[in-house]
Scaffold this motif. Sequence first.
Motif, PDB file in Angstrom:
ATOM      1  N   ARG A 295       0.811  -1.209   0.000  1.00  0.00           N
ATOM      2  CA  ARG A 295       0.000   0.000   0.000  1.00  0.00           C
ATOM      3  C   ARG A 295       0.856   1.276   0.000  1.00  0.00           C
ATOM      4  O   ARG A 295       1.916   1.331   0.628  1.00  0.00           O
ATOM      5  CB  ARG A 295      -0.903   0.027   1.237  1.00  0.00           C
ATOM      6  N   LEU A 296       0.323   2.280  -0.689  1.00  0.00           N
ATOM      7  CA  LEU A 296       0.905   3.617  -0.723  1.00  0.00           C
ATOM      8  C   LEU A 296      -0.110   4.561  -0.095  1.00  0.00           C
ATOM      9  O   LEU A 296      -1.239   4.672  -0.575  1.00  0.00           O
ATOM     10  CB  LEU A 296       1.181   4.012  -2.179  1.00  0.00           C
ATOM     11  N   SER A 297       0.285   5.225   1.002  1.00  0.00           N
ATOM     12  CA  SER A 297      -0.617   6.102   1.749  1.00  0.00           C
ATOM     13  C   SER A 297       0.022   7.487   1.826  1.00  0.00           C
ATOM     14  O   SER A 297       1.060   7.650   2.471  1.00  0.00           O
ATOM     15  CB  SER A 297      -0.843   5.522   3.153  1.00  0.00           C
ATOM     16  N   VAL A 298      -0.597   8.472   1.153  1.00  0.00           N
ATOM     17  CA  VAL A 298       0.047   9.777   1.004  1.00  0.00           C
ATOM     18  C   VAL A 298      -0.895  10.912   1.404  1.00  0.00           C
ATOM     19  O   VAL A 298      -2.025  10.997   0.908  1.00  0.00           O
ATOM     20  CB  VAL A 298       0.532  10.008  -0.443  1.00  0.00           C
ATOM     21  N   ILE A 299      -0.406  11.788   2.279  1.00  0.00           N
ATOM     22  CA  ILE A 299      -1.151  12.974   2.713  1.00  0.00           C
ATOM     23  C   ILE A 299      -0.551  14.186   2.008  1.00  0.00           C
ATOM     24  O   ILE A 299       0.653  14.438   2.092  1.00  0.00           O
ATOM     25  CB  ILE A 299      -1.060  13.171   4.235  1.00  0.00           C
ATOM     26  N   THR A 300      -1.405  14.937   1.300  1.00  0.00           N
ATOM     27  CA  THR A 300      -0.954  16.145   0.598  1.00  0.00           C
ATOM     28  C   THR A 300      -1.646  17.379   1.187  1.00  0.00           C
ATOM     29  O   THR A 300      -2.661  17.264   1.875  1.00  0.00           O
ATOM     30  CB  THR A 300      -1.275  16.067  -0.902  1.00  0.00           C
ATOM     31  N   TYR A 301      -1.082  18.565   0.860  1.00  0.00           N
ATOM     32  CA  TYR A 301      -1.602  19.811   1.426  1.00  0.00           C
ATOM     33  C   TYR A 301      -1.845  20.902   0.400  1.00  0.00           C
ATOM     34  O   TYR A 301      -2.467  21.902   0.718  1.00  0.00           O
ATOM     35  CB  TYR A 301      -0.653  20.337   2.503  1.00  0.00           C
ATOM     36  N   HIS A 302      -1.326  20.760  -0.811  1.00  0.00           N
ATOM     37  CA  HIS A 302      -1.639  21.754  -1.832  1.00  0.00           C
ATOM     38  C   HIS A 302      -1.783  21.078  -3.182  1.00  0.00           C
ATOM     39  O   HIS A 302      -1.392  19.920  -3.372  1.00  0.00           O
ATOM     40  CB  HIS A 302      -0.613  22.900  -1.875  1.00  0.00           C
ATOM     41  N   SER A 303      -2.386  21.790  -4.117  1.00  0.00           N
ATOM     42  CA  SER A 303      -2.839  21.190  -5.369  1.00  0.00           C
ATOM     43  C   SER A 303      -1.704  20.618  -6.216  1.00  0.00           C
ATOM     44  O   SER A 303      -1.889  19.614  -6.916  1.00  0.00           O
ATOM     45  CB  SER A 303      -3.625  22.213  -6.187  1.00  0.00           C
ATOM     46  N   LEU A 304      -0.531  21.240  -6.157  1.00  0.00           N
ATOM     47  CA  LEU A 304       0.578  20.783  -6.993  1.00  0.00           C
ATOM     48  C   LEU A 304       0.991  19.354  -6.635  1.00  0.00           C
ATOM     49  O   LEU A 304       1.085  18.481  -7.497  1.00  0.00           O
ATOM     50  CB  LEU A 304       1.780  21.722  -6.843  1.00  0.00           C
ATOM     51  N   GLU A 305       1.252  19.110  -5.342  1.00  0.00           N
ATOM     52  CA  GLU A 305       1.672  17.773  -4.931  1.00  0.00           C
ATOM     53  C   GLU A 305       0.522  16.784  -5.022  1.00  0.00           C
ATOM     54  O   GLU A 305       0.720  15.614  -5.375  1.00  0.00           O
ATOM     55  CB  GLU A 305       2.268  17.800  -3.520  1.00  0.00           C
ATOM     56  N   ASP A 306      -0.705  17.242  -4.732  1.00  0.00           N
ATOM     57  CA  ASP A 306      -1.849  16.336  -4.795  1.00  0.00           C
ATOM     58  C   ASP A 306      -2.079  15.843  -6.223  1.00  0.00           C
ATOM     59  O   ASP A 306      -2.409  14.678  -6.446  1.00  0.00           O
ATOM     60  CB  ASP A 306      -3.107  17.035  -4.266  1.00  0.00           C
ATOM     61  N   ARG A 307      -1.886  16.722  -7.200  1.00  0.00           N
ATOM     62  CA  ARG A 307      -2.063  16.335  -8.596  1.00  0.00           C
ATOM     63  C   ARG A 307      -1.061  15.255  -8.993  1.00  0.00           C
ATOM     64  O   ARG A 307      -1.401  14.293  -9.687  1.00  0.00           O
ATOM     65  CB  ARG A 307      -1.914  17.561  -9.496  1.00  0.00           C
ATOM     66  N   ILE A 308       0.178  15.406  -8.548  1.00  0.00           N
ATOM     67  CA  ILE A 308       1.210  14.410  -8.869  1.00  0.00           C
ATOM     68  C   ILE A 308       0.857  13.056  -8.250  1.00  0.00           C
ATOM     69  O   ILE A 308       0.925  12.009  -8.909  1.00  0.00           O
ATOM     70  CB  ILE A 308       2.589  14.890  -8.382  1.00  0.00           C
ATOM     71  N   VAL A 309       0.471  13.065  -6.969  1.00  0.00           N
ATOM     72  CA  VAL A 309       0.122  11.816  -6.278  1.00  0.00           C
ATOM     73  C   VAL A 309      -1.077  11.159  -6.945  1.00  0.00           C
ATOM     74  O   VAL A 309      -1.082   9.948  -7.197  1.00  0.00           O
ATOM     75  CB  VAL A 309      -0.171  12.086  -4.785  1.00  0.00           C
ATOM     76  N   LYS A 310      -2.107  11.941  -7.252  1.00  0.00           N
ATOM     77  CA  LYS A 310      -3.306  11.405  -7.902  1.00  0.00           C
ATOM     78  C   LYS A 310      -2.962  10.790  -9.253  1.00  0.00           C
ATOM     79  O   LYS A 310      -3.426   9.694  -9.582  1.00  0.00           O
ATOM     80  CB  LYS A 310      -4.343  12.522  -8.080  1.00  0.00           C
ATOM     81  N   ASN A 311      -2.140  11.472 -10.043  1.00  0.00           N
ATOM     82  CA  ASN A 311      -1.767  10.960 -11.361  1.00  0.00           C
ATOM     83  C   ASN A 311      -1.001   9.647 -11.266  1.00  0.00           C
ATOM     84  O   ASN A 311      -1.237   8.716 -12.046  1.00  0.00           O
ATOM     85  CB  ASN A 311      -0.928  11.992 -12.111  1.00  0.00           C
ATOM     86  N   VAL A 312      -0.061   9.563 -10.309  1.00  0.00           N
ATOM     87  CA  VAL A 312       0.710   8.332 -10.144  1.00  0.00           C
ATOM     88  C   VAL A 312      -0.199   7.173  -9.751  1.00  0.00           C
ATOM     89  O   VAL A 312      -0.081   6.058 -10.273  1.00  0.00           O
ATOM     90  CB  VAL A 312       1.831   8.523  -9.092  1.00  0.00           C
ATOM     91  N   MET A 313      -1.127   7.432  -8.841  1.00  0.00           N
ATOM     92  CA  MET A 313      -2.022   6.370  -8.386  1.00  0.00           C
ATOM     93  C   MET A 313      -3.011   5.929  -9.467  1.00  0.00           C
ATOM     94  O   MET A 313      -3.368   4.756  -9.559  1.00  0.00           O
ATOM     95  CB  MET A 313      -2.771   6.813  -7.136  1.00  0.00           C
ATOM     96  N   LYS A 314      -3.458   6.887 -10.286  1.00  0.00           N
ATOM     97  CA  LYS A 314      -4.468   6.553 -11.298  1.00  0.00           C
ATOM     98  C   LYS A 314      -3.871   6.077 -12.622  1.00  0.00           C
ATOM     99  O   LYS A 314      -4.421   5.191 -13.282  1.00  0.00           O
ATOM    100  CB  LYS A 314      -5.362   7.768 -11.559  1.00  0.00           C
TER     101      LYS A 314
END
Length: 308
Positions: free
Chosen positions: A237-256
Amino acid sequence: MYKEIKTAETYHVPVLLDESVGGLNIKKGGIYVDVTFGGGGHSREILSRLDPTARLFSFDQDADAEGNIGEPDERFTFVRSNFRYLKNWMRYYGIDHIDGLLADLGVSSHHFDDAERGFSFRFDAPLDMRMNKRAGKTAADILNTYDEQQLADVLYIYGELKNSRRIAAAVAKARSQAELKTTNDLLKAVEPLFRREREKKDMAKMFQALRIEVNHEMDALKEMLHAATELLAEGGRLSVITYHSLEDRIVKNVMKAGNPEGKVVQDFFGRVETPFKLVNNKVILPSDDEQQRNPRSRSAKLRIAEKK
């Protein structure tokens, strides 16, 4: 492993603690990585769910974080390094797979409250902003050496500031008269450009942009996620907490999609080829109660994915 530590005072209260650690679906004898040790709150919770045969590797490039390590524990290894070198360090320790990785990408309240580090406009301090005080350019170096276009790009891309060009021009004008050395030097140069009703928000965005550039945060995040994708075992499992749109977009893209750009690749049957399946289709947000208790959590988003 740990002696009692006043984490809330020295660093921060862990955000989404139960949700992020629970999302790892921990195997008692597994191998886990916490790439953002900080105050040690998430690491302590992970260790509490492991048996004596398990391993936990926790990363932090900030020397101050080592002060939060307590009594020795054979299961625990602290790695004083940027998490972008995750793959190299796992190879060094002879680890070829992991069962889960947790990342809390927020800057700790410890950094904002340390007046000497220059992370916050609340204090007059040297324009440093380095997470690793041993190496790299400081915010002062960037402000005094980048040309106007480079500065404007940093402020627009990482701070999403619409008036980035005007801010860059004001910085260039100020530094032509005297080198910018402290947070107050910067604020004096740009303060007239911030509308009173948005002043604090926009200044926070400016400081965020400089901090991201100083620490190469987006590049480091992409490298860490790429390494995590390779290291995670099937079902890991990969569990990631983000706080702003730039990092959240990267994490979302990698997961999807399996890559930071979100480029979708489909097989012959039209199925998206990605190494992950989402555990939560919608982001997990802190409860109202947690947001009241811990203001730092208010912009937090948790995403969890499982390696196929």
